[in-house]
Design an enzyme around this catalytic site. Structure first.
Site, PDB file in Angstrom:
ATOM      1  N   GLU A 285       0.874  -1.167   0.000  1.00 47.53           N
ATOM      2  CA  GLU A 285       0.000   0.000   0.000  1.00 47.53           C
ATOM      3  C   GLU A 285       0.914   1.220   0.000  1.00 47.53           C
ATOM      4  O   GLU A 285       1.583   1.507   0.996  1.00 47.53           O
ATOM      5  CB  GLU A 285      -0.899  -0.001   1.244  1.00 47.53           C
ATOM      6  CG  GLU A 285      -1.808   1.210   1.344  1.00 47.53           C
ATOM      7  CD  GLU A 285      -2.522   1.280   2.689  1.00 47.53           C
ATOM      8  OE1 GLU A 285      -3.407   2.144   2.838  1.00 47.53           O
ATOM      9  OE2 GLU A 285      -2.186   0.485   3.608  1.00 47.53           O
TER      10      GLU A 285
ATOM     11  N   ASP B 109      -4.100   9.029   9.898  1.00 48.68           N
ATOM     12  CA  ASP B 109      -2.814   8.462  10.281  1.00 48.68           C
ATOM     13  C   ASP B 109      -2.317   8.976  11.618  1.00 48.68           C
ATOM     14  O   ASP B 109      -2.553  10.124  11.990  1.00 48.68           O
ATOM     15  CB  ASP B 109      -1.776   8.772   9.197  1.00 48.68           C
ATOM     16  CG  ASP B 109      -2.117   8.086   7.884  1.00 48.68           C
ATOM     17  OD1 ASP B 109      -2.245   6.852   7.902  1.00 48.68           O
ATOM     18  OD2 ASP B 109      -2.275   8.774   6.860  1.00 48.68           O
TER      19      ASP B 109
END
Length: 261
Positions: free
Chosen positions: A49, A60
């Site tokens: 990814e 994140d």
């Protein structure tokens, strides 16, 4: 069955669970990130990814945010990224690359163009976590026209009716976030937490015909074992980045081997 789902299906005949590793394009430099991706594919990871960095990566945690900000100290562009990833995809046909980013840089590049160029470079899946499916008709049409799978995310906090809708529309695979919050450190120990995750994945499976990938907070072998038989892909992000930061590529590969044997 889409090309991405077919790849997962074929690989799953050989392995109890597949590995997906997360790499930030451009961190700590473009050349080093490409070298790291190549090493991962040489070592036999099933998926990478690749995150094209954005200044406000809201899904994140600290490790990936810091890597994105470091990467953005350079001048990066989506077209060059796609071309470079295409060369890797061609050289390592036993692995697949999925491109992940946020809507802002991809919208500026052009969603139609993104789907077309991704297909040309054999990148079969796109992940845009901050694009709601209700506002994604143009994006979905572009993906469908080019044989690309838009990968949708669900979380433990997703309402059941919405979870059913997203799972039902998933094609290449469905990205199942293992817990609420951002990527990074997490504690999955404890029988109650194990049971909650198991129930969550079982609920998704009642609605999804597509393969299931699970990420966020995975960093121990026991967690991978817990997912075996309940998901198709285990996604390793912040833990791999932390290992890479602490000991370079060799430390990152050691972690992968420890987790996936």
């Amino acid at each position: 069955m889409s090309q991405l789902a077919d790849f997962i299906h074929q690989k799953r005949q050989q392995k109890p669970i597949l590995s997906m590793t997360h790499v930030v394009y451009g961190y700590p430099s473009v050349e080093e990130s490409l070298s790291w991706m190549e090493r991962l594919m040489q070592e036999g990871v099933d998926f990478i990814e690749v995150q094209f960095p954005f200044s406000d990566p809201v899904a994140d945690g600290p490790s990936i945010v810091a890597a994105c900000h470091k990467a953005l100290e350079q001048k990066l562009d989506v077209e060059t990224c796609l071309s470079q990833l295409g060369k890797l995809a061609k050289n390592f046909p036993d692995s697949r690359i999925v491109l992940m980013s946020y809507l802002n840089p991809m919208y500026r590049f052009g969603l139609d163009k993104l789907a077309k160029r991704a297909a040309e470079e054999n990148i079969l899946g796109l992940i845009l976590p901050d694009l709601p499916i209700e506002q994604a008709a143009t994006y979905q049409a572009a993906c469908k026209a080019n044989g690309i799978d838009p990968v949708w995310l669900v979380t433990p906090a997703t309402p059941k009716d919405r979870l059913a809708m997203l799972a039902g529309q998933a094609s290449g695979f469905l990205y199942c976030v293992a817990r609420s919050g951002v990527t990074g450190h997490s504690v999955h120990e404890g029988k109650s937490k194990v049971n909650v995750l198991d129930d969550y994945l079982a609920e998704i499976k009642t609605h999804a015909s597509a393969p299931m990938g699970v990420g966020f907070g995975l960093r121990h072998r026991e967690q991978i074992e817990q997912l075996t038989g309940k998901a198709d892909i285990a996604i390793l992000g912040s833990a791999l980045l932390d290992a890479y930061n602490n000991g370079g590529q060799d430390q990152g590969i050691k972690l992968i081997k420890d987790l996936f044997h």
